[in-house]
Design a protein around this motif. Structure first.
Motif, PDB file in Angstrom:
ATOM      1  N   GLU A  43      20.186  20.478 -21.065  1.00  0.00           N
ATOM      2  CA  GLU A  43      19.079  20.778 -20.160  1.00  0.00           C
ATOM      3  C   GLU A  43      17.949  19.870 -20.607  1.00  0.00           C
ATOM      4  OE1 GLU A  43      18.326  24.999 -20.201  1.00  0.00           O
ATOM      5  OE2 GLU A  43      19.973  25.275 -18.787  1.00  0.00           O
ATOM      6  N   ARG A  83       7.584  18.659 -20.239  1.00  0.00           N
ATOM      7  CA  ARG A  83       6.399  19.540 -20.260  1.00  0.00           C
ATOM      8  C   ARG A  83       5.127  18.718 -20.174  1.00  0.00           C
ATOM      9  NH1 ARG A  83       8.137  24.586 -22.247  1.00  0.00           N
ATOM     10  NH2 ARG A  83      10.147  24.476 -23.291  1.00  0.00           N
ATOM     11  N   GLY A 100       5.714  28.905 -21.864  1.00  0.00           N
ATOM     12  CA  GLY A 100       7.065  29.401 -22.114  1.00  0.00           C
ATOM     13  C   GLY A 100       7.519  29.281 -23.559  1.00  0.00           C
ATOM     14  N   SER A 101       8.726  28.777 -23.721  1.00  0.00           N
ATOM     15  CA  SER A 101       9.346  28.790 -25.059  1.00  0.00           C
ATOM     16  C   SER A 101       8.609  27.863 -26.023  1.00  0.00           C
ATOM     17  CB  SER A 101      10.829  28.426 -24.971  1.00  0.00           C
ATOM     18  OG  SER A 101      10.994  27.071 -24.661  1.00  0.00           O
ATOM     19  N   ASP A 126       5.817  22.391 -16.192  1.00  0.00           N
ATOM     20  CA  ASP A 126       7.031  21.882 -16.841  1.00  0.00           C
ATOM     21  C   ASP A 126       8.201  22.043 -15.874  1.00  0.00           C
ATOM     22  OD1 ASP A 126       7.924  24.584 -16.986  1.00  0.00           O
ATOM     23  OD2 ASP A 126       7.100  24.838 -18.984  1.00  0.00           O
ATOM     24  N   LYS A 170      12.891  21.703 -15.662  1.00  0.00           N
ATOM     25  CA  LYS A 170      14.184  21.391 -16.286  1.00  0.00           C
ATOM     26  C   LYS A 170      15.033  20.645 -15.267  1.00  0.00           C
ATOM     27  CE  LYS A 170      17.583  23.942 -15.621  1.00  0.00           C
ATOM     28  NZ  LYS A 170      18.898  24.013 -14.971  1.00  0.00           N
ATOM     29  N   ASP A 189      12.904  27.724  -9.265  1.00  0.00           N
ATOM     30  CA  ASP A 189      13.708  28.380 -10.303  1.00  0.00           C
ATOM     31  C   ASP A 189      13.678  27.581 -11.604  1.00  0.00           C
ATOM     32  OD1 ASP A 189      14.594  30.588  -8.936  1.00  0.00           O
ATOM     33  OD2 ASP A 189      16.718  30.024  -8.941  1.00  0.00           O
ATOM     34  N   SER A 190      13.499  26.271 -11.483  1.00  0.00           N
ATOM     35  CA  SER A 190      13.639  25.419 -12.671  1.00  0.00           C
ATOM     36  C   SER A 190      12.348  24.676 -13.025  1.00  0.00           C
ATOM     37  CB  SER A 190      14.778  24.418 -12.455  1.00  0.00           C
ATOM     38  OG  SER A 190      14.625  23.766 -11.221  1.00  0.00           O
ATOM     39  N   CYS A 191      11.230  25.064 -12.373  1.00  0.00           N
ATOM     40  CA  CYS A 191       9.926  24.443 -12.664  1.00  0.00           C
ATOM     41  C   CYS A 191       8.918  25.538 -12.980  1.00  0.00           C
ATOM     42  CB  CYS A 191       9.369  23.725 -11.431  1.00  0.00           C
ATOM     43  SG  CYS A 191      10.393  22.425 -10.750  1.00  0.00           S
ATOM     44  N   ARG A 192       7.844  25.191 -13.684  1.00  0.00           N
ATOM     45  CA  ARG A 192       6.666  26.079 -13.698  1.00  0.00           C
ATOM     46  C   ARG A 192       5.607  25.437 -12.820  1.00  0.00           C
ATOM     47  NH1 ARG A 192       8.032  27.434 -19.151  1.00  0.00           N
ATOM     48  NH2 ARG A 192       8.656  29.620 -19.144  1.00  0.00           N
ATOM     49  N   ARG A 202      10.477  36.635 -13.987  1.00  0.00           N
ATOM     50  CA  ARG A 202      10.647  36.887 -15.429  1.00  0.00           C
ATOM     51  C   ARG A 202       9.605  37.881 -15.939  1.00  0.00           C
ATOM     52  NH1 ARG A 202      10.584  30.936 -15.739  1.00  0.00           N
ATOM     53  NH2 ARG A 202      12.719  30.133 -15.865  1.00  0.00           N
TER      54      ARG A 202
HETATM   55  P1  5GP Z   1      11.181  27.296 -21.321  1.00  0.00           P
HETATM   56  O1  5GP Z   1      11.899  26.482 -22.360  1.00  0.00           O
HETATM   57  O2  5GP Z   1       9.697  27.296 -21.547  1.00  0.00           O
HETATM   58  O3  5GP Z   1      11.766  28.643 -21.135  1.00  0.00           O
HETATM   59  O4  5GP Z   1      11.432  26.553 -19.928  1.00  0.00           O
HETATM   60  C1  5GP Z   1      10.894  25.270 -19.663  1.00  0.00           C
HETATM   61  C2  5GP Z   1      11.141  24.914 -18.212  1.00  0.00           C
HETATM   62  O5  5GP Z   1      12.524  24.706 -17.991  1.00  0.00           O
HETATM   63  C3  5GP Z   1      10.726  26.014 -17.235  1.00  0.00           C
HETATM   64  O6  5GP Z   1      10.216  25.400 -16.062  1.00  0.00           O
HETATM   65  C4  5GP Z   1      12.006  26.759 -16.929  1.00  0.00           C
HETATM   66  O7  5GP Z   1      12.009  27.298 -15.629  1.00  0.00           O
HETATM   67  C5  5GP Z   1      13.035  25.635 -17.055  1.00  0.00           C
HETATM   68  N1  5GP Z   1      14.295  26.144 -17.614  1.00  0.00           N
HETATM   69  C6  5GP Z   1      14.649  26.253 -18.921  1.00  0.00           C
HETATM   70  N2  5GP Z   1      15.875  26.769 -19.055  1.00  0.00           N
HETATM   71  C7  5GP Z   1      16.328  26.995 -17.819  1.00  0.00           C
HETATM   72  C8  5GP Z   1      17.551  27.537 -17.294  1.00  0.00           C
HETATM   73  O8  5GP Z   1      18.497  27.872 -18.013  1.00  0.00           O
HETATM   74  N3  5GP Z   1      17.626  27.654 -15.928  1.00  0.00           N
HETATM   75  C9  5GP Z   1      16.603  27.280 -15.109  1.00  0.00           C
HETATM   76  N4  5GP Z   1      16.746  27.443 -13.770  1.00  0.00           N
HETATM   77  N5  5GP Z   1      15.464  26.744 -15.567  1.00  0.00           N
HETATM   78  C10 5GP Z   1      15.314  26.615 -16.906  1.00  0.00           C
END
Ligand code: 5GP
Length: 251
Positions: free
Chosen positions: A90, A94, A99-100, A175, A177, A200-203, A219
């Motif tokens: 993945e 950012r 998030g993480s 951010d 993915k 689903d995959s962006c903030r 979430r």
């Molecule tokens: P974080 O690492 O902060 O949880 O995610 C960083 C970015 O990547 C966020 O925009 C989050 O939505 C995206 N992202 C991280 N892991 C996944 C995943 O497994 N599935 C999806 N759809 N997005 C992810």
């Protein structure tokens, strides 16, 4: 009609064998999951919105020469894409802390980063998609050094495009993915953007109010996910402005 061969079912999408060699039909489900599927729900209309939004973003990438898997949308929930071998990473870009990364490093959410930071996670649900370094990627053969150079370049180009598109409609790209696929053309392989690009995959945060318009709404229980995604779609002109809350059944 003949039954189609299912190739793979993930948390948010199903992949079917495509009508022509080298193609796949990508079906967007309404299922929403978070925290490695510990939190689950079915969100009416999410699949329709993500199908349209991913089409919009991938088409934009094509227009500026960023290779990606999208061929054409087939219907409300399905699109035809190029079959590719997914690199098991993945790729996260950012622009602001959230998030993480905020959790891991103790950095306040919303802090602008001095430059875009690219992170890699190993795609493995059973391990919770752990963060990995380029050393791990090279050592375990998930991608070559040339691949990594290409992946970094693709990720930063997608970031520039997505940041600009969102800024134009008053949304901050915090951010995102992406996933990368390998396609083989004769003796050569090429890397392309695959999977999906959607809320689903962006903030995505409203620039004025900071309102979250992405999967964090689900979430973190912040309200209606379809309202948030519909707002993104409406601002981008992907859905008509009089159809803010419910995706149309006529496409
Ligand atoms: P974080 O690492 O902060 O949880 O995610 C960083 C970015 O990547 C966020 O925009 C989050 O939505 C995206 N992202 C991280 N892991 C996944 C995943 O497994 N599935 C999806 N759809 N997005 C992810």
């Amino acid at each position: 009609m003949a039954r189609r061969k299912k190739i793979y079912e993930g948390k948010a999408k199903i992949l079917y064998e495509g009508p022509e060699p080298g193609t796949i039909v990508q079906y967007f489900k309404d299922d929403a999951t978070a925290f490695n599927a510990e939190k689950k729900d079915v969100i009416d209309g999410k699949g329709v919105l993500n199908n349209r939004l991913s089409e919009f973003f991938m088409t934009g990438l094509t227009q500026i020469g960023i290779p990606n898997h999208f061929i054409r949308r087939l219907n409300m929930r399905e699109q035809l894409v190029r079959n590719c071998e997914i690199v098991p990473l993945e790729v996260i870009v950012r622009n602001y802390a959230a998030g993480s990364m905020s959790k891991r490093l103790g950095i306040a959410e919303g802090m602008q980063l001095p430059r875009p930071i690219v992170e890699y996670c190993y795609k493995d649900d059973s391990l919770g998609d752990p963060l990995v370094t380029e050393e791990h990627i090279a050592a375990f053969g998930w991608a070559s050094q040339q691949d990594m150079d290409d992946i970094l370049s693709l990720a930063l180009r997608v970031n520039d495009f997505m940041s600009g598109v969102m800024l134009a409609v008053g949304i901050r790209l915090v951010d995102f993915k992406i996933e990368i696929g390998r396609v083989f053309e004769g003796d050569y392989q090429r890397l392309i953007v695959a999977d999906e690009i959607s809320p689903d995959s962006c903030r995505l945060w409203d620039i004025e109010t900071g309102q979250k318009l992405d999967k964090d709404v689900f979430r973190r229980d912040l309200g209606s996910l379809t309202d948030a995604y519909s707002e993104v779609a409406r601002r981008l002109g992907v859905l008509p402005s009089n159809n803010v809350t419910k995706p149309t059944l006529i496409n």
